[in-house]
Design a protein around this motif. Structure first.
Motif, PDB file in Angstrom:
ATOM      1  N   SER A 199       0.825  -1.217   0.000  1.00 34.87           N
ATOM      2  CA  SER A 199       0.000   0.000   0.000  1.00 34.87           C
ATOM      3  C   SER A 199       0.856   1.263   0.000  1.00 34.87           C
ATOM      4  N   LEU A 200       2.186   1.123   0.168  1.00 28.50           N
ATOM      5  CA  LEU A 200       3.041   2.312   0.182  1.00 28.50           C
ATOM      6  C   LEU A 200       3.215   2.836  -1.242  1.00 28.50           C
ATOM      7  N   GLU A 201       3.413   4.127  -1.312  1.00 27.19           N
ATOM      8  CA  GLU A 201       3.623   4.743  -2.617  1.00 27.19           C
ATOM      9  C   GLU A 201       4.898   4.190  -3.259  1.00 27.19           C
ATOM     10  N   PRO A 202       4.850   3.706  -4.502  1.00 27.98           N
ATOM     11  CA  PRO A 202       6.093   3.197  -5.095  1.00 27.98           C
ATOM     12  C   PRO A 202       7.075   4.336  -5.371  1.00 27.98           C
ATOM     13  N   ASP A 203       8.378   4.014  -5.307  1.00 24.44           N
ATOM     14  CA  ASP A 203       9.383   5.040  -5.608  1.00 24.44           C
ATOM     15  C   ASP A 203       9.277   5.450  -7.071  1.00 24.44           C
ATOM     16  N   ARG A 204       9.524   6.716  -7.323  1.00 23.17           N
ATOM     17  CA  ARG A 204       9.555   7.207  -8.697  1.00 23.17           C
ATOM     18  C   ARG A 204      10.789   6.614  -9.390  1.00 23.17           C
ATOM     19  N   GLY A 205      10.663   6.280 -10.674  1.00 22.10           N
ATOM     20  CA  GLY A 205      11.816   5.778 -11.424  1.00 22.10           C
ATOM     21  C   GLY A 205      12.862   6.871 -11.582  1.00 22.10           C
ATOM     22  N   LEU A 206      14.119   6.473 -11.777  1.00 17.65           N
ATOM     23  CA  LEU A 206      15.204   7.460 -11.861  1.00 17.65           C
ATOM     24  C   LEU A 206      15.025   8.416 -13.035  1.00 17.65           C
ATOM     25  N   ILE A 207      14.543   7.881 -14.173  1.00 17.09           N
ATOM     26  CA  ILE A 207      14.464   8.728 -15.362  1.00 17.09           C
ATOM     27  C   ILE A 207      13.018   9.083 -15.738  1.00 17.09           C
ATOM     28  N   ASP A 208      12.069   8.711 -14.859  1.00 14.47           N
ATOM     29  CA  ASP A 208      10.655   9.017 -15.148  1.00 14.47           C
ATOM     30  C   ASP A 208      10.459  10.505 -15.417  1.00 14.47           C
ATOM     31  N   GLY A 209       9.760  10.832 -16.462  1.00 13.27           N
ATOM     32  CA  GLY A 209       9.434  12.232 -16.744  1.00 13.27           C
ATOM     33  C   GLY A 209      10.527  12.979 -17.484  1.00 13.27           C
ATOM     34  N   LEU A 210      11.701  12.376 -17.623  1.00 11.60           N
ATOM     35  CA  LEU A 210      12.794  13.072 -18.313  1.00 11.60           C
ATOM     36  C   LEU A 210      12.992  12.560 -19.735  1.00 11.60           C
ATOM     37  N   ILE A 211      12.525  11.370 -19.994  1.00  8.52           N
ATOM     38  CA  ILE A 211      12.762  10.748 -21.285  1.00  8.52           C
ATOM     39  C   ILE A 211      11.629   9.766 -21.580  1.00  8.52           C
ATOM     40  N   ARG A 212      11.398   9.508 -22.878  1.00 10.91           N
ATOM     41  CA  ARG A 212      10.275   8.621 -23.241  1.00 10.91           C
ATOM     42  C   ARG A 212      10.793   7.373 -23.962  1.00 10.91           C
ATOM     43  N   PRO A 213       9.985   6.324 -24.017  1.00  9.73           N
ATOM     44  CA  PRO A 213      10.402   5.120 -24.759  1.00  9.73           C
ATOM     45  C   PRO A 213      10.783   5.500 -26.188  1.00  9.73           C
ATOM     46  N   GLY A 214      11.872   4.925 -26.676  1.00  9.88           N
ATOM     47  CA  GLY A 214      12.311   5.206 -28.052  1.00  9.88           C
ATOM     48  C   GLY A 214      13.284   6.374 -28.136  1.00  9.88           C
ATOM     49  N   ASP A 215      13.368   7.208 -27.071  1.00 12.99           N
ATOM     50  CA  ASP A 215      14.320   8.327 -27.072  1.00 12.99           C
ATOM     51  C   ASP A 215      15.754   7.800 -26.957  1.00 12.99           C
ATOM     52  N   LYS A 216      16.708   8.741 -27.172  1.00 11.02           N
ATOM     53  CA  LYS A 216      18.117   8.349 -27.089  1.00 11.02           C
ATOM     54  C   LYS A 216      18.796   9.042 -25.908  1.00 11.02           C
ATOM     55  N   ALA A 217      19.433   8.233 -25.063  1.00  7.76           N
ATOM     56  CA  ALA A 217      20.163   8.797 -23.917  1.00  7.76           C
ATOM     57  C   ALA A 217      21.646   8.479 -24.074  1.00  7.76           C
ATOM     58  N   LEU A 218      22.482   9.450 -23.753  1.00 10.37           N
ATOM     59  CA  LEU A 218      23.928   9.242 -23.787  1.00 10.37           C
ATOM     60  C   LEU A 218      24.477   9.433 -22.370  1.00 10.37           C
ATOM     61  N   LEU A 219      25.148   8.408 -21.875  1.00  8.95           N
ATOM     62  CA  LEU A 219      25.696   8.451 -20.516  1.00  8.95           C
ATOM     63  C   LEU A 219      27.191   8.740 -20.573  1.00  8.95           C
ATOM     64  N   VAL A 220      27.654   9.673 -19.732  1.00  4.73           N
ATOM     65  CA  VAL A 220      29.079  10.028 -19.720  1.00  4.73           C
ATOM     66  C   VAL A 220      29.700   9.489 -18.439  1.00  4.73           C
ATOM     67  N   VAL A 221      30.646   8.562 -18.620  1.00  4.86           N
ATOM     68  CA  VAL A 221      31.232   7.858 -17.475  1.00  4.86           C
ATOM     69  C   VAL A 221      32.758   7.993 -17.530  1.00  4.86           C
ATOM     70  N   PRO A 222      33.336   8.880 -16.736  1.00  4.72           N
ATOM     71  CA  PRO A 222      34.798   8.991 -16.754  1.00  4.72           C
ATOM     72  C   PRO A 222      35.441   7.720 -16.199  1.00  4.72           C
ATOM     73  N   ILE A 223      36.448   7.217 -16.901  1.00  5.70           N
ATOM     74  CA  ILE A 223      37.185   6.058 -16.375  1.00  5.70           C
ATOM     75  C   ILE A 223      38.572   6.575 -15.998  1.00  5.70           C
ATOM     76  N   ASP A 224      38.683   7.064 -14.769  1.00  3.83           N
ATOM     77  CA  ASP A 224      39.971   7.586 -14.304  1.00  3.83           C
ATOM     78  C   ASP A 224      40.467   6.711 -13.161  1.00  3.83           C
ATOM     79  N   SER A 225      41.497   7.196 -12.461  1.00  7.66           N
ATOM     80  CA  SER A 225      42.079   6.375 -11.390  1.00  7.66           C
ATOM     81  C   SER A 225      41.075   6.130 -10.263  1.00  7.66           C
ATOM     82  N   GLU A 226      40.044   6.966 -10.178  1.00  8.27           N
ATOM     83  CA  GLU A 226      39.041   6.817  -9.121  1.00  8.27           C
ATOM     84  C   GLU A 226      38.004   5.740  -9.454  1.00  8.27           C
TER      85      GLU A 226
END
Ligand code: SF4
Length: 422
Positions: A199-226
Motif C-alpha cells: 500500500s506504500l507509494e512506489p518510488d519514482r523511477g530514476l528517469i521518469d518524466g525526463l525521457i520517453r520510450p524510443g528516445d536516445k540517452a547518452l551516458l558520460v562515465v569517466p574512467i579515471d584512477s578513481e
C-alpha cells in the motif's frame, strides 16, 4: 547482482527486551540467525538479513536491541535501535502478550509515529484476553497520533511521505504463539507485512518524466584512477537498467570521447553525466539537449529535489566562519572520496572566497546536532531508501538548516545548475 540496499524496503523489528523480537526475526527469515535466549538483552547490535518477501519483493529485515535497555551500554544500544527505526519503511512492533506495557516505550519525541507499523502480540496462549490487548494498542496509537499532531503543529513545514500505519479499519495486529503455531504465525505475519508494503507509494523511477520510450540517452562515465577496476558503479548500472526497461536507446562514452560521440550519434534527447565532469560536459553539450547527472537523478528519486536546489543556492549566502556538514551514507574507500572531502570544499571556498569550516559524517552517523551548520551537503545516497533520505531532509528542515546533495551542489558550483533538467 543482488538488489541494491537503496531499492529494498527496510523492515525493522523493535520492542522491549525479551518480547520475542529475535524469535520473530528468525521465524521470518526461516533461519536461526539472531540469538534467542530467555534472558534480557540478548540482541546487542542490530542484526540484518536481506531476503525476498514474497509476493512483495526485496527487503532488508533488521533485528534490534530492546528499546527499554538500561545503563550506559544499554543506552548506546537504544541509540543504535533509534537509528534503525529512523531508517525504517515499516516497523514491526513485538509485544509480549503477558507483559504489555505501553507506558515505557519510545514516546517522548514522537519522531517515529509516522511509520507504518505491524503490531505482533507474541507468546499469545489461549488464556490471553486478545480484545483487551487490542484496545490497549488502539489507545497507544491514539496517544501517538496526538504527539504526531502536536509535532506537526510545531513544524508546520514538515512533510512526510510515509502513509499512516494504522489504517481506517484499525491497526494491523497479529496474535502469535510460536509454540503452538509456527508456520501459521509466519504466514499471518508475512501477509500483514506484504499488505502494508504493497500500500506504500512506489518510488519514482530514476528517469521518469525526463525521457520517453524510443528516445536516445547518452551516458558520460569517466574512467579515471578513481573508477573501480573492471566494473561500473551502482548508480550507472541502475540508470542503464531503467533505460533498458523503458525502451530508451542508451549509449555510454567516457568524457574523453564525448565530443566525437555528440558529432557522430545524431539526435540525442538526454545526456546523463557523472557529476565530477559536469563543467566539461556542460560546455560540450548543446543547450538544445537536456542535461543532468546521475547524482541529480538519485536526488529527484529519493529526496525533495526542489528543496535540494534551494539548498545549493544557499552557498552564495555563506559567511566567514560558517560550518558545512558533508554527509556520505556509506563508509568506503570510495571513488567519491575526493568529491566530498576535497573537491566540493575547494570549489565552495573558491566560489565564496569565505573561510568555511567542514565536518564530515559517514554511514548512519548523520550528526544529532545539526543546528551548528549553515549548510548540509549529502552524497547521492545510492545506498539509501527514499524514506532514509527524507528523514535526513526533514531533520535538516526541523533544525532550520538548508540541505543539498553532491550533484546539485556541483551543478551550482560549476555554473550548470540553471541548465540541468530534474
Ligand atoms: S557515499 Fe553515497 S553516493 Fe557514494 S556510494 Fe555511498 S551511498 Fe552511494
Amino acid at each position: 547482482m543482488s538488489t541494491p540496499l537503496g531499492n529494498r524496503k527496510n523492515i525493522v523489528l523493535l520492542g522491549r527486551r525479551n518480547s520475542g523480537k529475535s524469535s520473530i526475526f528468525n521465524l521470518l527469515i526461516d533461519q536461526d540467525k539472531s540469538i534467542v535466549a530467555d534472558y534480557l538483552g540478548t540482541t546487542t547490535d542490530p542484526v540484518y538479513h536481506m531476503m525476498e518477501l514474497l509476493p512483495y519483493g526485496p527487503v532488508k529485515i533488521v533485528d534490534t536491541a530492546g528499546i527499554d535497555d538500561e545503563g550506559l551500554v544499554g543506552q548506546k544500544r537504544v541509540d543504535k535501535t533509534r537509528l534503525e527505526i529512523e531508517d525504517a519503511d515499516l516497523l514491526v512492533y513485538v509485544i509480549d502478550a503477558n507483559d504489555f506495557c505501553s507506558e515505557d516505550i519510545y514516546l517522548e519525541d514522537g519522531s517515529m509515529v509516522a511509520k507504518p507499523t505491524v503490531y505482533i502480540v507474541n507468546k499469545c496462549h489461549d488464556s490471553i484476553d486478545r480484545d483487551h490487548i487490542k484496545s490497549k494498542i488502539e489507545s497507544y496509537i491514539e496517544k501517538y497520533k496526538q504527539v504526531k499532531e502536536d509535532n506537526e503543529k510545531n513544524n508546520k513545514n514538515e512533510k512526510n511521505s510515509s502513509k499512516e500505519g494504522a489504517s481506517k479499519e484499525g491497526p494491523s495486529i497479529v496474535f502469535t504463539d510460536l509454540v503452538s503455531s509456527r508456520q501459521e504465525s509466519r504466514k499471518l505475519i508475512i501477509e500483514s507485512l506484504v499488505d502494508i508494503l504493497s500500500s506504500l507509494e512506489p518510488d519514482r523511477g530514476l528517469i521518469d518524466g525526463l525521457i520517453r520510450p524510443g528516445d536516445k540517452a547518452l551516458l558520460v562515465v569517466p574512467i579515471d584512477s578513481e573508477a573501480p577496476k573492471g566494473r561500473l558503479i551502482l548508480p550507472q548500472v541502475q540508470v542503464i537498467r531503467e533505460c533498458l526497461d523503458m525502451g530508451v536507446m542508451v549509449s555510454l562514452v567516457r568524457d574523453l570521447e564525448l565530443k566525437r560521440a555528440l558529432e557522430e550519434m545524431g539526435h540525442i534527447d538526454l545526456v546523463i553525466t557523472d557529476s565530477q565532469v559536469f563543467k566539461e560536459v556542460a560546455s560540450l553539450v548543446n543547450e538544445s539537449i537536456d542535461l543532468t547527472s546521475f547524482s541529480i537523478l538519485f536526488a529527484r528519486q529519493k529526496g525533495d529535489i526542489d528543496h535540494l536546489v534551494r539548498g545549493a543556492r544557499h552557498i552564495e549566502k555563506l559567511r566567514d566562519g560558517d560550518r558545512i556538514l558533508i554527509a556520505e551514507s556509506c563508509s568506503h574507500t570510495s571513488n567519491h572520496e575526493d568529491i566530498g572531502t576535497v573537491k566540493i570544499p575547494n570549489l565552495i571556498r573558491n566560489k565564496t572566497g569565505k573561510d568555511i569550516e567542514f565536518d564530515f559524517s559517514h554511514g548512519k552517523d548523520f550528526k544529532r546536532d545539526l543546528s551548528k551548520y549553515s549548510l548540509i551537503i549529502q552524497c547521492g545516497g545510492c545506498m539509501l531508501t527514499r524514506s532514509n533520505m527524507m528523514v535526513r531532509i526533514n531533520r535538516a528542515r526541523m533544525a532550520g538548516v538548508p540541505i543539498t546533495n553532491y550533484g546539485v551542489a556541483l551543478a551550482y558550483l560549476t555554473g550548470a545548475l540553471d541548465r540541468v533538467v530534474y
